[in-house]
Design an enzyme around this catalytic site. Structure first.
Site, short mmCIF file in Angstrom:
data_model
loop_
_atom_site.label_atom_id
_atom_site.label_comp_id
_atom_site.label_asym_id
_atom_site.label_seq_id
_atom_site.Cartn_x
_atom_site.Cartn_y
_atom_site.Cartn_z
N HIS A 49 -12.99 32.29 2.56
CA HIS A 49 -13.16 33.60 1.95
C HIS A 49 -12.96 34.73 2.96
O HIS A 49 -13.22 34.56 4.16
CB HIS A 49 -14.57 33.72 1.35
CG HIS A 49 -14.80 32.83 0.18
ND1 HIS A 49 -14.35 33.12 -1.08
CD2 HIS A 49 -15.46 31.64 0.08
CE1 HIS A 49 -14.71 32.16 -1.92
NE2 HIS A 49 -15.38 31.25 -1.24
N ARG A 310 -24.77 23.32 -3.91
CA ARG A 310 -24.88 24.40 -2.94
C ARG A 310 -26.35 24.63 -2.61
O ARG A 310 -27.19 24.65 -3.51
CB ARG A 310 -24.25 25.68 -3.50
CG ARG A 310 -22.74 25.63 -3.54
CD ARG A 310 -22.16 26.64 -4.51
NE ARG A 310 -22.12 26.10 -5.87
CZ ARG A 310 -21.70 26.78 -6.93
NH1 ARG A 310 -21.31 28.03 -6.79
NH2 ARG A 310 -21.68 26.22 -8.11
#
Length: 473
Positions: A49, A310
């Site tokens: 990202h 996550r």
């Protein structure tokens, strides 16, 4: 006595180990599974990202931007696949444009380079399969995609070559603080160490809470994905998002480093930290949500689905600090954890070294020999390789065109593969259309031969994930 014990062989833990191995010292990494990259690090979007969607001033923002900036050079040095293809966050209307503008402003504040707001015609020129009524999009040219398996493997291999010890299939069960060191207690023994680095993923809170009065709570957030066949290569050119919601970045559509198309993830908090099932409802949700950004997604070309967990900490930020004397947390590492891993490793190794004051290693090995990928060689180069080693002429995995030579190399390398999934992560054997239907028996045979084991002892991944139960004849 170890200088530091790292717990967890995901991409954060191995990055810490890689960076600590630049110092003179005695280091050990303990992992409860059979290999590096066995949990969250193997089941994510594989995106580096840009850093525009992390809240300014947070550790997520700092580590993401720095990790992204480090990735291209690291990929060349450590030989793991990386491509800077860019991300696009789209909105469909003027009403949603303020959300896009907020992301742009955050990105500028975080120090992200290469940000630009584009409009309909410019976006369609970049990705023709975007929805027809796309209004605007935030383009980040600095973002990219990576092979998360080989990035994790690369950190681990180089750390190992520089003297870091790795203990697999070993679970940490407790700690005891002595005057100037820690006792780390596992199911296999007790170790003395001057410092501990807790990079245990969804279990980082369990280990943290054993030693600290300031408790933390990690809630697993399960993300499910759909993976499409390589024949969909070219359907999408960039990583495509819709504007994010309170549930995260939302469902994306992206090419993978190997030419597949990845769609997902969903986002659901769960209780069980081992629950990586996929569900009909969430796969249907992914299919529906992805159609709001891309049209005519070839979902009939699905070859598998998977999910990853996550590690969401309730404070909604990475915890990267010394918690108590000599005990360091690498906790709450959810997205953008993969993008941040290079910076996390550097930062945490720096904190540990401030404590220990270790000398630089004079003979540090800062490169890794690439793994041969015969499917990418020219005919002549492949023929030359076969003349040197005929095993590179024997195709084992037909879907991914992986040869026996590549599989043997994956087993014999530093921290070599010890399971079917270990081979998959290093070579992509079993990762193709048939998902191992044809090549698994041959892989069992090669693993057994190379490891000196009986075929019945070969596992898919962890201990007791056996594949054979007996002879039929």
């Amino acid at each position: 006595m170890y200088d530091s014990i790292i717990i967890g062989a995901g991409v954060s833990g191995t990055s810490v180990a890689y960076n600590l191995s630049k110092k003179e010292g005695k280091f050990l990494l303990i992992e409860k599974n059979e290999d590096v990259c066995t949990e969250t690090s193997k089941a994510n979007s594989a995106i580096m990202h840009g850093g525009y969607d992390a809240k300014p001033g947070t550790m997520k923002a700092k580590m993401n931007v720095l990790g992204n900036q480090m990735s291209e050079e690291l990929s060349k040095k450590l030989n793991f696949p990386y491509k800077k293809i860019g991300t696009i966050v789209i909105c469909k209307s003027k009403e949603d444009f303020p959300k896009l503008q907020k992301l742009y402003d955050q990105g500028i504040e975080n120090g992200v380079k290469g940000l630009k707001i584009l409009y309909h015609d410019e976006l369609k020129a970049l990705d023709e399969n975007l929805i027809d009524d796309v209004y605007a999009g935030l383009y980040c040219k600095e973002a990219g995609i990576v092979d998360p398996f080989l990035m994790n493997v690369a950190f681990g291999e180089v750390a190992y070559m520089n003297g870091v010890e790795f203990n697999f299939n070993e679970k940490v069960e407790g700690f005891e603080k002595k005057d100037s060191y820690w006792l780390v207690k596992t199911n296999k023994g007790t170790y003395e160490t001057k410092s501990v680095v807790n990079a245990a993923g969804v279990y980082a809170d369990t280990l943290h809470n054993m030693v600290s009065d300031e408790k933390i709570n990690i809630i697993p957030r399960r993300g499910e994905y759909i993976l499409l066949d390589k024949q969909t290569k070219g359907f999408v050119n960039h990583v495509i998002f819709n504007v994010p919601s309170d549930r995260g970045k939302g469902v994306l559509v992206t090419p993978t480093i190997d030419g597949n198309t990845l769609v997902g993830p969903s986002s659901n908090f769960i209780i069980d930290k081992e629950d990586t099932q996929t569900t009909r409802d969430q796969l249907a949700y992914i299919s529906r949500e992805s159609s709001y950004s891309m049209k005519n997604i070839p979902l009939r070309d699905v070859i598998t689905s998977f999910s990853g967990l996550r590690a969401h900490e309730q404070g909604d930020d990475f915890i990267l600090k010394e918690v108590v004397d000599g005990f360091f947390d690498v906790a709450g590492i959810e997205s953008p954890g993969l993008s941040s891993a290079p910076a996390i490793g550097q930062y945490m190794a720096g904190l540990v070294n401030e404590k220990l004051d270790l000398d630089d290693k004079k003979d540090f090995i800062d490169q890794r020999e690439p793994m041969v990928k015969t499917s990418e060689l020219s005919i002549k180069d492949h023929q030359d390789l076969i003349e040197k080693d005929p095993n590179y002429g024997q195709i084992i995995c037909r879907c991914e065109k992986v040869t026996e030579g590549e599989i043997i190399d994956a087993i014999r390398r530093p921290l070599g593969a010890r399971s079917i999934d270990g081979i998959k992560r290093r070579t992509r054997a079993t990762a193709g259309r048939c998902q191992g239907g044809f090549c698994s028996p041959k892989l069992i045979e090669i693993l057994a031969r190379e490891l000196g084991k009986d075929p019945s002892e070969i596992n898919k991944n962890n201990e007791n994930s056996y594949l054979l139960t007996g002879e039929s004849k």
